[in-house]
Design an enzyme around this catalytic site. Structure first.
Site, PDB file in Angstrom:
ATOM      1  N   HIS A   1       0.809  -1.213   0.000  1.00 37.26           N
ATOM      2  CA  HIS A   1       0.000   0.000   0.000  1.00 37.26           C
ATOM      3  C   HIS A   1       0.847   1.269   0.000  1.00 37.26           C
ATOM      4  O   HIS A   1       0.333   2.361  -0.228  1.00 37.26           O
ATOM      5  CB  HIS A   1      -0.975   0.002   1.187  1.00 37.26           C
ATOM      6  CG  HIS A   1      -0.316   0.173   2.523  1.00 37.26           C
ATOM      7  ND1 HIS A   1       0.042  -0.876   3.329  1.00 37.26           N
ATOM      8  CD2 HIS A   1       0.034   1.297   3.205  1.00 37.26           C
ATOM      9  CE1 HIS A   1       0.568  -0.435   4.456  1.00 37.26           C
ATOM     10  NE2 HIS A   1       0.572   0.898   4.400  1.00 37.26           N
TER      11      HIS A   1
ATOM     12  N   ASP B   1       0.228  -7.772   1.192  1.00 36.18           N
ATOM     13  CA  ASP B   1       0.565  -6.361   1.404  1.00 36.18           C
ATOM     14  C   ASP B   1       2.081  -6.167   1.467  1.00 36.18           C
ATOM     15  O   ASP B   1       2.609  -5.489   2.353  1.00 36.18           O
ATOM     16  CB  ASP B   1      -0.098  -5.824   2.669  1.00 36.18           C
ATOM     17  CG  ASP B   1      -0.015  -4.303   2.751  1.00 36.18           C
ATOM     18  OD1 ASP B   1       0.134  -3.655   1.691  1.00 36.18           O
ATOM     19  OD2 ASP B   1      -0.084  -3.758   3.870  1.00 36.18           O
TER      20      ASP B   1
ATOM     21  N   SER C   1       4.832   2.320   7.903  1.00 37.02           N
ATOM     22  CA  SER C   1       4.520   1.154   7.068  1.00 37.02           C
ATOM     23  C   SER C   1       5.709   0.775   6.200  1.00 37.02           C
ATOM     24  O   SER C   1       6.294   1.625   5.511  1.00 37.02           O
ATOM     25  CB  SER C   1       3.307   1.448   6.184  1.00 37.02           C
ATOM     26  OG  SER C   1       2.159   1.650   6.972  1.00 37.02           O
TER      27      SER C   1
END
Length: 489
Positions: free
Chosen positions: A232, A265, A345
């Site tokens: 993402h 992911d 992230s």
């Protein structure tokens, strides 16, 4: 002879014998010396004659036997008689007080009795000190204290000012700064982990063709410039755009997208000639709840940020993705309370030996918080590095990654298990006999209470592995074993 009932003769007191009618020793008859007068005997009912007992006692004989040889002073009964001539006069305080044998060596001063209102005066002394004196003494003490402080300061100033000539007072040199020993980095500490990992962690700045942008983190995984991050983070540049990498020493380079896996992911980018060392991998399956960990990344665009915490849970089913309607990333995550915020992230979760055990991917947010306002609440989630390494190897080798499937769809709204909503033809589910309406309750004896848990449990395995499913059909429990197929994504 007188009769017994005759009236007794009462002698005249004026003419009575001075001895009460008692015979003297010369006149005593044979019964002389008894002290009983002549006449009829006295009885208890006969009153004594008038005047009896008024004559003085006769002088006794010699009193030599009663005299003492110590000069006439009695060694006992000192309270009788008059005081000796050599003693001071004594005035008794109360009747019958004994005569003191000698004067005391210490005679206490006489204190007057307390006043009549003593119970009202409480603790005041007999002679009260004037209140004005107390106030004067207090003021004098305060003045003396102030004068002492001023005099002390003045004396210290005088020592400096009059020591030598009249030159201005020079400012004293300050202690040297920066010449002391450097602080030691203890092995196994957060500072040690940060020192070894920060050169391997980079910041990613992504811009898409549709003017979308994103920021995140990543870390170098080999010597040819491959960087592992989240899908993402780089998804905006998947159909065109740019990815900029900023190293810990603030060097910027352009990276290319090698491959990505929305199912896990994860993504890999590469920078040619990147001057950064690669990380060391640990094993996430050996992580234990409560162990210390360190999270490194660029939260909120702040590059090189280090936070610490513990592993607070394992095998936590987590669904990640920017678009909730297309949540296709399912991970069995490591849960940590190390502070993770947007921008972390793709950064590494590291044990205290400096080995990466997870990829920071998601945080929990409080329900009701709007987009852009969520932050760390002590619940962060990382993809286990065991799964991330397999996916990264596939992405580097082919640009794509596979994940395991059973070939069946499940109802995402059903609770109490995973209810099968569709079965693909010639799939492992079809070959094992699963039907629509079956409710899967366990995978390899691990309970399944929702569709998300079933998907996460299946994706912890690899394609080609055999798994054992427990399900219910018509109120009866059954089990089946099937071999997992694979799907690209």
């Amino acid at each position: 002879m007188k009769s017994d009932d005759a009236e007794p003769t009462v002698p005249n007191p004026a003419t009575a014998d001075p001895n009460g009618g008692l015979p003297t020793s010369a006149e005593s008859p044979a019964g002389a010396g008894t002290g009983v007068p002549d006449g009829p005997p006295l009885t208890a009912l006969t009153p004594p004659p008038p005047g009896a007992g008024t004559a003085p006692l006769q002088t006794p004989g010699s009193d030599a036997a009663y005299r003492q040889s110590n000069g006439g002073r009695s060694t006992t009964q000192r309270s009788f008689g008059r005081p000796e001539p050599q003693q001071a006069s004594f005035r008794p305080v109360y009747p019958g007080q004994a005569w003191p044998t000698e004067q005391p060596q210490y005679r206490p001063a006489y204190l007057p009795p307390p006043p009549a209102d003593w119970h009202q005066q409480q603790a005041r002394s007999y002679t009260a000190e004037p209140q004005g004196l107390n106030r004067i003494v207090t003021i004098a003490a305060l003045v003396a204290l102030v004068i002492g402080l001023i005099a002390g300061a003045g004396a210290a100033t005088a020592v400096v000012a009059f020591d030598g000539d009249d030159a201005p007072i020079a400012q004293q040199p300050e202690p040297p700064v920066g010449n002391g020993a450097d602080p030691k980095i203890r092995p196994g500490s957060v500072s040690s982990v940060a020192a070894s990992l920060l050169p391997s962690v980079v910041q990613l700045k992504v811009e898409g063709e549709d003017n979308s942008d994103a920021t995140g983190s990543g870390f170098v995984i080999d010597d040819v410039g491959h960087i592992l991050t989240n899908n993402h983070v780089v998804a905006a540049a998947a159909k065109g755009g740019s990815i900029q990498v900023v190293t810990n020493d603030n060097k910027t380079a352009t990276a290319r997208l090698v491959g990505r896996s929305p199912a896990y992911d994860l993504a890999v980018v590469q920078v040619t000639g990147l001057d950064a060392k690669s990380v060391q991998f640990g094993r996430s399956d050996q992580a234990i709840v409560g162990q210390d960990v360190v999270a490194i990344g660029s939260p909120l665009g702040l590059a090189g940020t280090v936070t610490s915490g513990i592993i607070s849970a394992k095998n936590r089913p987590v669904t990640t993705g920017d678009d909730p309607t297309q949540a296709s990333s399912y991970i069995s995550a490591l849960q940590t309370d190390a502070a993770i915020n947007p921008g972390n992230s793709g950064g590494p979760l590291v044990d205290m030996n400096g080995r990466v055990i997870g990829v920071n991917s998601a945080i929990a947010s409080v329900r009701g918080s709007s987009e852009g306002q969520s932050g760390s609440i002590g619940l962060g989630f990382a993809i286990p590095i065991d799964q991330a390494r397999r996916t990264a190897q596939q992405l580097i080798a082919t640009g794509r990654a596979s994940y395991p499937v059973i070939g069946a769809s499940v109802d995402m709204t059903f609770e109490g298990g995973a209810r099968v909503s569709a079965v693909s033809p010639n799939s492992p589910a079809a070959r094992s006999g699963l039907r629509v309406g079956d409710v899967i309750t366990a995978v390899n004896n691990e309970p399944v209470d929702s569709a998300e848990v079933l998907i996460v449990s299946i994706r912890t395995h690899q394609p080609g592995e055999a798994v054992r499913l427990a399900f219910e059909r018509g109120g009866r429990s059954q089990t089946v074993t099937l071999t997992l197929a694979q799907q690209i994504g």
